[in-house]
Write a protein that holds these residues in place. Structure first.
Motif, mmCIF file in Angstrom:
data_model
loop_
_atom_site.group_PDB
_atom_site.id
_atom_site.type_symbol
_atom_site.label_atom_id
_atom_site.label_comp_id
_atom_site.label_asym_id
_atom_site.label_seq_id
_atom_site.Cartn_x
_atom_site.Cartn_y
_atom_site.Cartn_z
ATOM 1 N N SER A 142 0.810 -1.206 0.000
ATOM 2 C CA SER A 142 0.000 0.000 0.000
ATOM 3 C C SER A 142 0.850 1.266 0.000
ATOM 4 O O SER A 142 0.480 2.281 -0.587
ATOM 5 N N ASN A 143 2.018 1.210 0.652
ATOM 6 C CA ASN A 143 2.903 2.370 0.697
ATOM 7 C C ASN A 143 4.066 2.268 -0.275
ATOM 8 O O ASN A 143 4.989 3.079 -0.232
ATOM 9 N N ALA A 144 4.011 1.258 -1.158
ATOM 10 C CA ALA A 144 4.977 1.133 -2.256
ATOM 11 C C ALA A 144 6.407 1.288 -1.769
ATOM 12 O O ALA A 144 7.148 2.164 -2.223
ATOM 13 N N ALA A 145 6.806 0.437 -0.835
ATOM 14 C CA ALA A 145 8.145 0.527 -0.260
ATOM 15 C C ALA A 145 8.795 -0.848 -0.226
ATOM 16 O O ALA A 145 8.173 -1.824 0.216
ATOM 17 N N PHE A 146 10.013 -0.933 -0.712
ATOM 18 C CA PHE A 146 10.853 -2.108 -0.496
ATOM 19 C C PHE A 146 11.755 -1.814 0.693
ATOM 20 O O PHE A 146 12.308 -0.715 0.813
ATOM 21 N N LYS A 147 11.921 -2.820 1.567
ATOM 22 C CA LYS A 147 12.651 -2.622 2.809
ATOM 23 C C LYS A 147 13.631 -3.779 3.021
ATOM 24 O O LYS A 147 13.324 -4.923 2.696
ATOM 25 N N VAL A 148 14.789 -3.446 3.570
ATOM 26 C CA VAL A 148 15.766 -4.472 3.946
ATOM 27 C C VAL A 148 16.159 -4.268 5.399
ATOM 28 O O VAL A 148 16.454 -3.150 5.826
ATOM 29 N N SER A 149 16.165 -5.354 6.136
ATOM 30 C CA SER A 149 16.523 -5.363 7.545
ATOM 31 C C SER A 149 17.975 -5.822 7.672
ATOM 32 O O SER A 149 18.262 -7.020 7.678
ATOM 33 N N HIS A 150 18.903 -4.849 7.728
ATOM 34 C CA HIS A 150 20.333 -5.160 7.755
ATOM 35 C C HIS A 150 20.793 -5.403 9.200
ATOM 36 O O HIS A 150 20.748 -4.473 10.026
ATOM 37 N N PRO A 151 21.272 -6.594 9.527
ATOM 38 C CA PRO A 151 21.746 -6.845 10.893
ATOM 39 C C PRO A 151 22.989 -6.025 11.213
ATOM 40 O O PRO A 151 23.856 -5.826 10.365
ATOM 41 N N ARG A 152 23.045 -5.571 12.452
ATOM 42 C CA ARG A 152 24.232 -4.877 12.960
ATOM 43 C C ARG A 152 24.588 -5.439 14.338
ATOM 44 O O ARG A 152 25.074 -4.718 15.202
ATOM 45 N N GLY A 153 24.372 -6.726 14.515
ATOM 46 C CA GLY A 153 24.570 -7.386 15.794
ATOM 47 C C GLY A 153 23.261 -7.983 16.254
ATOM 48 O O GLY A 153 22.206 -7.757 15.652
ATOM 49 N N PRO A 154 23.270 -8.779 17.324
ATOM 50 C CA PRO A 154 22.013 -9.390 17.779
ATOM 51 C C PRO A 154 21.003 -8.383 18.289
ATOM 52 O O PRO A 154 19.801 -8.661 18.302
ATOM 53 N N GLY A 155 21.460 -7.184 18.676
ATOM 54 C CA GLY A 155 20.547 -6.209 19.258
ATOM 55 C C GLY A 155 20.469 -4.899 18.522
ATOM 56 O O GLY A 155 20.086 -3.879 19.096
ATOM 57 N N LYS A 156 20.806 -4.908 17.233
ATOM 58 C CA LYS A 156 20.757 -3.664 16.464
ATOM 59 C C LYS A 156 20.489 -3.993 15.002
ATOM 60 O O LYS A 156 21.026 -4.968 14.469
ATOM 61 N N VAL A 157 19.650 -3.176 14.373
ATOM 62 C CA VAL A 157 19.338 -3.359 12.960
ATOM 63 C C VAL A 157 19.364 -2.000 12.275
ATOM 64 O O VAL A 157 18.920 -1.000 12.841
ATOM 65 N N GLU A 158 19.944 -1.963 11.082
ATOM 66 C CA GLU A 158 19.875 -0.776 10.239
ATOM 67 C C GLU A 158 18.825 -1.039 9.176
ATOM 68 O O GLU A 158 18.981 -1.922 8.326
#
Length: 438
Positions: free
Chosen positions: A319-335
Motif C-alpha cells: 500500500s505504501n509502495a516501499a521495499f525494505k531491507v533489515s540489515h543486521p548490525r549485531g544481535p541487538g541492532k538493525v539498520e
C-alpha cells in the motif's frame, strides 16, 4: 519437544533444535538476543542465501553505482562501460579501507584515500601509484576488489549471494513470483526506485521487522488504533489471506470481490496521495487498474496487497509502495533501509505526488513506523530478561489451519494464523542445523 531452559550466555553450544521446537510454535528468547546465535546466522543464513542489493533503475548508465550491504559486509553495486552489473566488496585489497564513500553516484574509478590505489567500476585494480618506485610490480589482475560470486536480476530486482553453488534466483523465489508479479506487472514499464533509501538504526533484532512485514497485519488495529480505522481492519478480516509459498517467503493481501469498485481495489487509492492528490492522479490510477486484469489476470487484479517477505530479510509494503531491507548490525541492532517505488512510466509530476505515499505513515518519521520500531525495541528487551529462558515466545496461533487454495499457490490461511512466522523459523532453524551437520 520442549525448548531447553538455559542461562543467558553467548558461549553455549548452538543447537538450533533447542531454540525452535518441531512445529515452531515455541521460539526461544535466545533466537533474538544471543551473540552466538547471531554469529551462526551471519555464516549459515546470510552467507548462503540470495540477498537483495538494489534495483536496475538505480544504476541506469555506465558508471552509476549505489552502496549496499550483505549482512554487515559493504558492497558496491555498479554498472560498467559494457553495460554489465557488478557487485564488489567495498574494501581495498591493500589496507582494507572503503574505496567508495558516497551512497550513490557516477564515476570512472573508485580510489582508496590512503595510498590512492584505483579500481575500475567493475572492481579491477587499474593503478598503484607506488609501483613506479619499486622494481617488483605486483600482478594487479589478482588484486581487484573481491567480487560477490553470484549476481542475478529478476524483474529489475538485483540479488547477490556469497554462496557460489546457490540455486538460480528464479528457483529461489519460486511461487513467490506469482505474488510479486501481481504488483510488478500491473505497470506497463514496471517500477523504478526513487532517490536514496531512508536509513535508520533501531535497537532491535533484525528478524522482528522481517516478521512484521512477512504477515503480521493483525497488530494494526491495536498498536496503530489511533490511525487505522475499524472498517480497514474489517476488510482484512473479511477478505484477507496469508500465504506461504515456501518457508521464509510469504504474502499477505486482501482478495476483494469481482464487483468491488475501482476505488476500493485499485492500487494507490487507499494511500494519502491517492485520496488527496487530485483528479488527474485518480484518473491515472483508474487507468492502471483498467489494464490490471489483462496484465496480471483476473485473480491478481482483485488483489489488494498488504505485506510481502522474501527470505531472509527483504520486505515489500504494497500500500505504501516501499521495499525494505533489515540489515543486521549485531544481535541487538538493525539498520533498516526503505526505498520508495513508483510506476516507471508515470508522468514525472504524478511520480512526485505518489512518492509522498512512502513517507506518509512509514519511514523514520512516519507514525506507524515509529510505533512499530518502539515495539521492536521493547521485544528485544523482553528477549533479554533474566530468568525467563524457560518461557519461550508462543507462535502457535492457527496451528495446522493452513491449506491449499484452488486459485493461489502455496499454503493459505486467515491473516490471524501465525503460520508465516512458524514457517520462517522452521527454515531458519534448519538452515542453522544444516551447517552443523555438514
Amino acid at each position: 519437544m520442549g525448548l531447553l531452559p538455559e542461562n543467558r550466555r553467548s558461549d553455549l553450544v548452538l543447537d538450533p533444535y533447542s531454540l525452535v521446537n518441531d512445529d515452531a510454535s515455541l521460539i526461544s528468547r535466545r533466537c533474538w538476543s544471543d551473540a552466538s546465535v547471531y554469529e551462526a546466522e551471519k555464516q549459515r543464513i546470510f552467507g548462503r542465501s540470495w540477498l537483495f542489493l538494489g534495483h536496475e533503475s538505480q544504476i541506469r548508465k555506465p558508471g552509476d553505482f549505489v552502496q549496499a550491504y550483505m549482512c554487515e559486509t559493504p558492497v558496491i553495486l555498479a554498472r560498467s562501460e559494457d553495460g554489465q552489473v557488478h557487485a564488489s566488496i567495498n574494501s581495498c585489497t591493500h589496507r582494507g579501507l572503503p574505496v567508495c564513500r558516497a551512497s550513490h553516484g557516477n564515476t570512472r574509478r573508485f580510489v582508496c584515500p590512503y595510498h590512492n590505489w584505483s579500481y575500475s567500476v567493475s572492481g579491477d585494480l587499474v593503478a598503484i601509484p607506488q609501483e613506479k618506485q619499486v622494481a617488483q610490480c605486483p600482478d594487479k589482475s589478482a588484486l581487484g576488489l573481491k567480487r560477490v560470486p553470484r549476481l542475478e536480476s529478476w524483474r529489475g530486482l538485483i540479488f547477490g549471494s556469497f554462496n557460489d553453488s546457490i540455486e538460480p534466483l528464479e528457483d529461489y523465489l519460486g511461487d513467490m513470483r506469482f505474488y510479486l508479479d501481481a504488483f510488478l506487472l500491473r505497470f506497463p514499464a514496471g517500477i523504478e526506485f526513487v532517490g536514496s533509501p531512508q536509513r535508520w538504526v533501531i535497537d532491535a533484532n533484525w528478524k522482528l521487522p522481517v516478521e512484521n512485514q512477512l504477515g503480521d497485519v493483525n497488530h494494526g488495529p491495536f498498536l496503530h488504533a489511533a490511525i487505522i480505522p475499524a472498517e480497514a481492519n474489517q476488510e482484512i478480516v473479511d477478505y484477507g489471506y496469508s500465504v506461504v509459498t515456501q518457508p521464509g517467503h510469504g504474502a499477505t493481501f486482501r482478495l476483494l470481490p469481482e464487483d468491488a469498485p475501482v476505488e476500493s481495489v485499485g492500487w494507490g487509492f487507499e494511500s494519502i496521495p491517492g485520496q488527496t492528490g487530485g483528479a488527474e492522479l485518480q484518473e491515472y490510477l483508474r487507468e492502471v487498474h483498467a489494464q490490471a486484469s489483462d496484465r496480471v489476470g483476473p485473480i491478481r487484479a482483485r488483489m489488494k496487497g498488504l505485506t510481502y517477505g522474501i527470505y531472509p530479510n527483504l520486505s515489500f509494503l504494497w500500500s505504501n509502495a516501499a521495499f525494505k531491507v533489515s540489515h543486521p548490525r549485531g544481535p541487538g541492532k538493525v539498520e533498516y533501509w526503505s526505498w520508495s517505488v513508483v510506476p516507471a512510466d508515470a508522468p514525472a509530476h504524478l511520480k512526485k505526488i505518489l512518492r509522498a505515499n512512502h513517507t506518509s505513515f512509514f519511514g523514520p518519521g512516519g507514525i506507524l513506523e515509529q510505533e512499530d520500531s518502539e515495539s521492536w525495541m521493547q521485544q528485544l528487551k523482553g528477549a533479554n530478561i533474566g530468568f525467563a529462558d524457560d518461557r519461550p515466545f508462543y507462535y502457535g496461533l492457527g496451528l495446522g489451519e493452513e491449506k491449499p487454495h484452488a486459485d493461489l499457490p502455496g499454503l493459505v490461511s486467515s491473516t490471524a494464523n501465525e503460520f508465516y512466522a512458524r514457517a520462517f523459523f522452521q527454515r531458519w532453524r534448519d538452515d542453522l542445523a544444516a551447517e552443523v551437520r555438514a
